[in-house]
Scaffold this active site. Structure first.
Site, PDB file in Angstrom:
ATOM      1  N   TYR A 121       0.599   0.798  14.734  1.00 27.79           N
ATOM      2  CA  TYR A 121      -0.498   0.500  13.818  1.00 27.79           C
ATOM      3  C   TYR A 121      -0.237   1.069  12.423  1.00 27.79           C
ATOM      4  O   TYR A 121       0.011   2.250  12.261  1.00 27.79           O
ATOM      5  CB  TYR A 121      -1.832   1.062  14.338  1.00 27.79           C
ATOM      6  CG  TYR A 121      -2.935   0.778  13.371  1.00 27.79           C
ATOM      7  CD1 TYR A 121      -3.500  -0.490  13.303  1.00 27.79           C
ATOM      8  CD2 TYR A 121      -3.349   1.742  12.454  1.00 27.79           C
ATOM      9  CE1 TYR A 121      -4.473  -0.789  12.377  1.00 27.79           C
ATOM     10  CE2 TYR A 121      -4.326   1.453  11.530  1.00 27.79           C
ATOM     11  CZ  TYR A 121      -4.886   0.188  11.494  1.00 27.79           C
ATOM     12  OH  TYR A 121      -5.834  -0.101  10.568  1.00 27.79           O
ATOM     13  N   LYS A 128      -4.092  -3.524   8.538  1.00 27.52           N
ATOM     14  CA  LYS A 128      -3.913  -4.969   8.451  1.00 27.52           C
ATOM     15  C   LYS A 128      -3.008  -5.246   7.254  1.00 27.52           C
ATOM     16  O   LYS A 128      -2.594  -4.335   6.544  1.00 27.52           O
ATOM     17  CB  LYS A 128      -5.269  -5.661   8.322  1.00 27.52           C
ATOM     18  CG  LYS A 128      -6.061  -5.682   9.625  1.00 27.52           C
ATOM     19  CD  LYS A 128      -5.618  -6.822  10.542  1.00 27.52           C
ATOM     20  CE  LYS A 128      -6.529  -6.967  11.744  1.00 27.52           C
ATOM     21  NZ  LYS A 128      -5.812  -6.856  13.022  1.00 27.52           N
ATOM     22  N   ASP A 185       0.882  -1.174   0.000  1.00 25.59           N
ATOM     23  CA  ASP A 185       0.000   0.000   0.000  1.00 25.59           C
ATOM     24  C   ASP A 185       0.915   1.217   0.000  1.00 25.59           C
ATOM     25  O   ASP A 185       1.637   1.448   0.965  1.00 25.59           O
ATOM     26  CB  ASP A 185      -0.868  -0.048   1.262  1.00 25.59           C
ATOM     27  CG  ASP A 185      -1.779   1.172   1.394  1.00 25.59           C
ATOM     28  OD1 ASP A 185      -1.567   2.163   0.657  1.00 25.59           O
ATOM     29  OD2 ASP A 185      -2.682   1.143   2.249  1.00 25.59           O
TER      30      ASP A 185
END
Ligand code: F6R
Ligand code: MG
Ligand code: MG
Length: 362
Positions: free
Chosen positions: A226, A229, A11
């Site tokens: 974080y 996912k 990503d």
């Protein structure tokens, strides 16, 4: 000749939130890979699932090749620059380090690679998912390779009747274990049902040939914070000695719940969609999966067939939407909200920490 199929994905930014990678960046990726086609690469296919760029490459360099990983890394780097210039959201999200040393493993991108001796007409399905994690593949992989109610070939085809070997990774303990099916199916299920900890990494025929491989990189464990996912990819071989393509796809006709969705912190259904429809918008989801079926000869690709564009998955999508309504109804409550150990968002531990000295003994 041995052929390697590599999916390397990351990503590196997207439009309008974490929704969709742009066509001009995908075109840049295609053009960069095309520059080395016939040399480093035999063939390639570039696509996206939601906000993830997926580079599928065929070559003869084997898995973990420095040249192939560098190629992918450089393409992602250039894509990140384009994403930054265009003001795309979370540009460079999965490129966690500047110190690239020849292997993208542990650097943020996800990797699924297999080296195979091609069959006369090689068939494989490349699955790519967004807003979820690798263990979302545990249930469908089990059904494809060990459940005769899904794969009739396990009963009917002598070439499948011996069963398969499953390599399972303990993601938190960095350990692996191999199970034989059908002999050890219950032991296997005892682990892979615990999707917060165990992921199927590879599946082999009993004779040793590889049948499937999934990306199991944990981007949050790598980054220590974080990121999202892991939005996994996997390669599954099909036909003659492996489950038929239709058997490989069958698990996705029956929606099931997985971890991911909004902020990587919610349980929800996985929706099988066409490439065009892989745009997770509702509550940043529901999590999506695309399935691309290829044929391959000497590394040259034919296809893909965008399998989930088929109308026979319409009911699965409708059911997924119903399940999404049902799960959303719980708002911030479990089981929609993931339990604390699976919750990758930093805020909730902070809230409980803040309240710690207000607790009194009962
Ligand atoms: C899930 C995901 C999104 C984001 C959410 C908040 O993997 O990427 O659901 O977590 O959109 O994003 P930020 O924190 O970037 O505003
Ligand atoms: Mg993103
Ligand atoms: Mg993503």
């Amino acid at each position: 000749m041995k052929t390697t199929i590599s999916i390397i994905k990351a990503d590196i930014g997207s439009v309008g939130g974490h929704i969709r990678m742009t066509e001009d960046i995908l075109d840049m990726c295609r053009s960069k890979l095309n520059d080395v086609k016939g040399d480093l690469l035999i063939d390639f296919y570039v696509t996206r699932c939601g906000d993830d760029v997926e580079l599928l490459m065929t070559h003869t360099r084997g898995v973990d090749s420095k040249e192939i990983h560098s190629l992918a890394w450089n393409v992602f780097k250039e894509g990140t620059e384009m994403a930054k210039d265009a003001g795309l959201y979370a540009a460079g999200q999965d490129l966690l380090s500047d110190a690239f040393s020849g292997n993208v493993r542990g650097m943020g991108p996800g990797i699924a690679e297999m080296e195979i001796e091609e069959r006369p007409a090689e068939v494989f399905v490349a699955f790519m998912a967004d807003k979820t994690e690798a263990s979302a593949f545990n249930l469908p992989l089990y059904e494809m390779f060990a459940d005769p109610f899904t794969t009739s070939g396990l009963v009917l085809d002598p070439k499948l009747h011996d069963g398969f070997k499953f390599e399972v990774h303990d993601i938190k303990g960095s350990k692996k274990i191999i199970f034989d099916t059908p002999e050890e199916s219950y032991d296997l299920l005892a682990l892979i049902g615990m999707t917060d900890r165990y992921s199927i990494k590879r599946i082999f025929k009993k004779s040793g040939e590889i049948a499937a491989v999934a990306s199991t990189e944990k981007v949050n464990l790598i980054a220590g914070r974080y990121i999202g996912k892991d939005d996994p990819a996997m390669i599954v071989r099909a036909q003659s000695g492996y489950p038929a393509t239709g058997e490989v796809l069958e698990p996705f006709s029956k929606p099931f719940l997985i971890a991911g969705w909004m902020r990587g912190s919610h349980r929800g259904p996985l929706m099988p969609v066409s490439q065009e429809d892989a745009n997770p918008t509702r509550f940043d989801g529901p999590p999506r999966i695309i399935g691309l079926a290829f044929s391959m000869k000497n590394g040259v690709l034919a296809g893909p067939i965008d399998t989930f564009s088929d109308v026979s998955y319409d009911r699965a999508r409708a059911k997924t939407n119903e399940l999404a309504d049902f799960m959303r109804r719980h708002g911030p409550f479990q089981p929609h909200l993931l339990p604390p150990e699976e919750l990758e968002y930093a805020t909730l531990p902070d809230v409980t920490k803040k309240l710690a000295d207000r607790f009194e003994d009962i």
